[in-house]
Design an enzyme around this catalytic site. Structure first.
Site, PDB file in Angstrom:
ATOM      1  N   LYS A  90      -2.068  -2.428   7.841  1.00  0.00           N
ATOM      2  CA  LYS A  90      -2.219  -3.881   7.946  1.00  0.00           C
ATOM      3  C   LYS A  90      -1.332  -4.598   6.950  1.00  0.00           C
ATOM      4  CE  LYS A  90      -6.372  -3.751   7.524  1.00  0.00           C
ATOM      5  NZ  LYS A  90      -6.151  -2.315   7.505  1.00  0.00           N
ATOM      6  N   TYR A 103       1.981  -0.078  15.010  1.00  0.00           N
ATOM      7  CA  TYR A 103       0.996  -0.246  13.952  1.00  0.00           C
ATOM      8  C   TYR A 103       1.206   0.766  12.833  1.00  0.00           C
ATOM      9  CZ  TYR A 103      -3.458  -0.804  11.614  1.00  0.00           C
ATOM     10  OH  TYR A 103      -4.424  -1.044  10.680  1.00  0.00           O
ATOM     11  N   ARG A 151      -9.510  -0.002  10.855  1.00  0.00           N
ATOM     12  CA  ARG A 151      -8.390   0.284  11.753  1.00  0.00           C
ATOM     13  C   ARG A 151      -7.640  -0.985  12.152  1.00  0.00           C
ATOM     14  NH1 ARG A 151      -8.794   5.682  13.375  1.00  0.00           N
ATOM     15  NH2 ARG A 151     -10.697   6.568  12.521  1.00  0.00           N
ATOM     16  N   ASP A 181       0.882  -1.169   0.000  1.00  0.00           N
ATOM     17  CA  ASP A 181       0.000   0.000   0.000  1.00  0.00           C
ATOM     18  C   ASP A 181       0.919   1.217   0.000  1.00  0.00           C
ATOM     19  OD1 ASP A 181      -1.583   2.148   0.624  1.00  0.00           O
ATOM     20  OD2 ASP A 181      -2.576   1.203   2.345  1.00  0.00           O
ATOM     21  N   ASP A 204      -7.783  -7.449   0.729  1.00  0.00           N
ATOM     22  CA  ASP A 204      -7.545  -6.174   1.415  1.00  0.00           C
ATOM     23  C   ASP A 204      -8.344  -6.118   2.706  1.00  0.00           C
ATOM     24  OD1 ASP A 204      -6.356  -3.649   1.721  1.00  0.00           O
ATOM     25  OD2 ASP A 204      -8.163  -2.650   0.973  1.00  0.00           O
ATOM     26  N   ASP A 207      -6.781  -0.814  -1.406  1.00  0.00           N
ATOM     27  CA  ASP A 207      -5.731   0.214  -1.534  1.00  0.00           C
ATOM     28  C   ASP A 207      -4.353  -0.383  -1.777  1.00  0.00           C
ATOM     29  OD1 ASP A 207      -5.268  -0.879   0.939  1.00  0.00           O
ATOM     30  OD2 ASP A 207      -5.506   0.981   2.066  1.00  0.00           O
ATOM     31  N   TYR A 258      -1.202  -3.546  18.983  1.00  0.00           N
ATOM     32  CA  TYR A 258      -0.438  -2.739  18.025  1.00  0.00           C
ATOM     33  C   TYR A 258      -1.304  -1.696  17.319  1.00  0.00           C
ATOM     34  CZ  TYR A 258       3.289  -6.000  18.852  1.00  0.00           C
ATOM     35  OH  TYR A 258       4.265  -6.754  19.464  1.00  0.00           O
ATOM     36  N   GLN A 291      -5.490 -28.063 -11.202  1.00  0.00           N
ATOM     37  CA  GLN A 291      -5.756 -29.110 -12.220  1.00  0.00           C
ATOM     38  C   GLN A 291      -4.667 -30.176 -12.322  1.00  0.00           C
ATOM     39  OE1 GLN A 291      -9.316 -27.041 -13.306  1.00  0.00           O
ATOM     40  NE2 GLN A 291      -8.729 -29.056 -13.950  1.00  0.00           N
ATOM     41  N   SER A 292      -4.978 -31.224 -13.092  1.00  0.00           N
ATOM     42  CA  SER A 292      -4.057 -32.347 -13.375  1.00  0.00           C
ATOM     43  C   SER A 292      -3.346 -32.872 -12.140  1.00  0.00           C
ATOM     44  CB  SER A 292      -2.966 -31.947 -14.380  1.00  0.00           C
ATOM     45  OG  SER A 292      -3.516 -31.387 -15.505  1.00  0.00           O
TER      46      SER A 292
HETATM   47  C1  F6R Z   1      -6.263   0.895   6.477  1.00  0.00           C
HETATM   48  C2  F6R Z   1      -7.496   0.638   7.246  1.00  0.00           C
HETATM   49  C3  F6R Z   1      -8.341   1.757   7.657  1.00  0.00           C
HETATM   50  C4  F6R Z   1      -7.654   2.754   8.584  1.00  0.00           C
HETATM   51  C5  F6R Z   1      -8.656   3.834   9.052  1.00  0.00           C
HETATM   52  C6  F6R Z   1      -8.002   4.915   9.900  1.00  0.00           C
HETATM   53  O1  F6R Z   1      -5.942  -0.144   5.633  1.00  0.00           O
HETATM   54  O2  F6R Z   1      -7.844  -0.462   7.524  1.00  0.00           O
HETATM   55  O3  F6R Z   1      -9.510   1.247   8.251  1.00  0.00           O
HETATM   56  O4  F6R Z   1      -7.103   2.086   9.684  1.00  0.00           O
HETATM   57  O5  F6R Z   1      -9.211   4.451   7.920  1.00  0.00           O
HETATM   58  O6  F6R Z   1      -6.940   5.423   9.191  1.00  0.00           O
HETATM   59  P1  F6R Z   1      -6.101   6.708   9.669  1.00  0.00           P
HETATM   60  O7  F6R Z   1      -5.665   6.423  11.073  1.00  0.00           O
HETATM   61  O8  F6R Z   1      -4.981   6.732   8.663  1.00  0.00           O
HETATM   62  O9  F6R Z   1      -7.005   7.882   9.567  1.00  0.00           O
HETATM   63 MG    MG Z   2      -4.024   2.252   3.124  1.00  0.00          MG
HETATM   64 MG    MG Z   3      -4.745  -2.420   2.143  1.00  0.00          MG
END
Ligand code: F6R
Ligand code: MG
Ligand code: MG
Length: 372
Positions: free
Chosen positions: A238, A235, A272, A12, A132, A53, A354, A248-249
Site C-alpha cells: 500500500k 499491487y 491486504r 516500507d 499505516d 511497518d 490491483y 498557531q499564529s
Molecule cells: C501490508 C498489508 C498486509 C498484507 C497481508 C498479506 O501492508 O496490509 O495486510 O497485505 O499481510 O501479505 P502477503 O501477501 O505479503 O502475505
Molecule cells: Mg509491509
Molecule cells: Mg505500511
C-alpha cells in the site's frame, strides 16, 4: 532570510514480524546514515520514526523541495536499510523500492513524500502525521476539518487572522491533474471532490492571498500522494501516507490540528489493502498493526522548528485524551470485522483491481455460462 525545508520521506523496506512494525536495527542503520549527512552539512537535523511497518525519515534542511541531493540521500538510506532487512530476513525486504537505481527524484520510485519550504515564524509548531495500512485519501477528512470546518477549528470563527479561509490544492491521482480551490467560498464543490477520497486527494493547503500574517505561496500543510499500485502497475503493497501540518499564529492551533483524530473515521487499506476500517490514533509504542493487520493507525510527532532544527518530538497521541477514540476504533473495528468478506468492509470491486482478487476471478472465468 534563509527558508527552512522539512522533508518527510517514507518507505516500507521490510516488516517485523509480517507487516506489523519496523525492526529497531533499521532505525539504527538509518540514523547512522542521516547523522553522517548532518555532519556533512546536507541536513540541518533529522528524526527517524516508525509507523507500523513504515520507516519514516523526517529531515530538515535549506535546500528546498524536490532537491536531488535530499531525495538521493533518502533513497540511499532505504537501500542501506533494505540490506539490513535482507540480512535479518525481515518480511518483504525492499518492497517499496520499485526501481533499481536512483534517477534524480524519488517521486514515482515507491517511497511517499510530504515536503514543504517556508519562512520560519517567531515560533514554528509543526506536526508530522504518519499513517499505516491506509491510503493518502485518509488525510482528506482531517485536513478538511482542520482548515475549513468551523465546528472543528474555533479559529476560523473567532480569530480574524483565520477568517479569510484557506486554499486547497487537490490532485486527481488517477488522471494526474490538479485543481486549486478556495475555502470557505467553494466548500461544497471541494467536498464533492475530496469526499471521493480514493481518487481526489488534498496535496497541499496554502494561506489565502489576503492572509494578514503568512505569504500565500508557502504551504501550511502537505500530504504524500504517491500511489504505489499506479506506479508499479500491479499491487506491491500500500501507499501508507504521511503529512506535515504547521500550526498557531494565524493558523489552526495545535489542538485544532489534532482534534479531527478524536473521531476514528473509516479509511481504506486495512488487511491486504482491501478493507475499510477505522483509523486509530496511537502513541509511538503502539504503532504496531496486529489485529487483522491493523486496524489502520496514525501517529503524530510534534515539534517546534528552530533555525531549521527539529526540537522534539512530542508523542502527541500518547495521551489519555485519545483513549475514547481508541476504544471507539476498537469497537468499530469489531463491527466492521463481523462483515467478513462482505462489502462495505471489503472494498468495492473497482478498488480491488490491483489486489490479488483478479487472480481468483480468472480461475473461475471459464466456468461462467451465459444466461438469457
Ligand atoms: C501490508 C498489508 C498486509 C498484507 C497481508 C498479506 O501492508 O496490509 O495486510 O497485505 O499481510 O501479505 P502477503 O501477501 O505479503 O502475505
Ligand atoms: Mg509491509
Ligand atoms: Mg505500511
Amino acid at each position: 532570510m534563509v527558508k527552512t525545508t522539512v522533508s518527510l520521506i517514507k518507505a516500507d523496506v521490510g516488516g517485523y514480524p509480517g507487516h506489523a512494525s519496523v525492526h529497531p536495527d533499521l532505525i539504527k542503520v538509518s540514523e547512522n546514515k542521516l547523522e553522517a549527512a548532518k555532519r556533512d552539512g546536507v541536513l540541518k537535523d533529522f528524526r527517524v520514526l516508525a509507523a507500523g511497518d513504515d520507516l519514516e525519515l523526517l529531515m530538515s534542511h535549506n535546500r528546498g523541495v524536490d532537491d536531488t541531493k535530499i531525495h538521493e540521500l533518502a533513497w540511499k538510506v532505504f537501500e542501506k536499510a533494505t540490506e539490513k532487512a535482507k540480512e535479518l530476513k525481515l518480511y518483504g525486504a525492499g518492497q517499496d523500492l520499485l526501481s533499481d537505481a536512483f534517477s534524480g527524484n524519488i517521486r514515482g520510485m515507491g517511497p511517499g513524500i510530504a515536503e514543504m519550504e517556508f519562512t520560519e515564524r517567531k515560533g514554528e509548531p509543526l506536526v508530522a502525521f504518519m499513517m499505516d495500512k491506509t491510503e493518502p485519501g485518509a488525510f482528506n477528512l482531517p485536513i478538511y476539518k482542520i482548515f475549513a470546518d468551523p465546528f472543528n477549528t474555533a479559529g476560523l470563527v473567532i480569530d480574524p487572522n483565520c477568517h479569510g479561509g484557506f486554499r486547497f490544492e487537490v490532485w486527481d491521482i488517477l488522471e494526474h491533474k490538479r485543481v486549486f480551490m478556495e475555502a470557505p467560498e467553494e466548500t461544497y464543490a471541494l467536498l464533492a471532490l475530496i469526499g471521493a477520497k480514493s481518487r481526489y486527494v488534498i496535496k497541499r493547503v496554502f494561506p489565502r492571498k489576503n492572509h494578514p500574517k503568512l505569504p500565500p505561496d508557502e504551504p501550511v500543510a502537505s500530504v504524500s500522494t504517491e500511489k504505489l499500485f499506479q506506479i508499479a502497475g500491479e499491487y506491491v503493497g500500500k501507499d501508507d501516507p504521511a503529512a506535515l501540518v504547521r500550526a498557531q499564529s494565524g493558523l489552526p492551533a495545535l489542538g485544532e490540528v489534532l482534534e479531527p483524530f478524536s473521531f476514528p473515521h473509516l479509511v481504506s487499506g486495512w488487511m491486504r489493502g482491501s478493507h475499510n476500517g477505522p483509523i486509530m490514533p496511537v502513541g509511538f509504542k503502539d504503532s504496531r498493526c496486529t489485529r487483522f493487520d491493523g486496524p489502520p493507525r496514525v501517529i503524530a510527532a510534534g515539534f517546534q522548528v528552530a533555525n531549521s532544527e527539529l526540537v522534539g518530538p512530542v508523542d502527541l497521541f500518547d495521551d489519555p485524551a485519545y483513549d475514547l477514540a481508541r476504544e471507539k476504533a476498537s469497537a468499530v473495528a469489531g463491527y466492521m470485522r463481523r462483515h467478513g468478506p462482505f462489502e462495505p468492509h471489503r472494498l468495492p470491486m473497482e478498488d480491488m483491481e490491483y489486489t490479488t482478487l483478479p487472480k481468483v476471478l480468472k480461475i473461475l472465468s471459464s466456468r461462467f455460462e451465459k444466461v438469457e
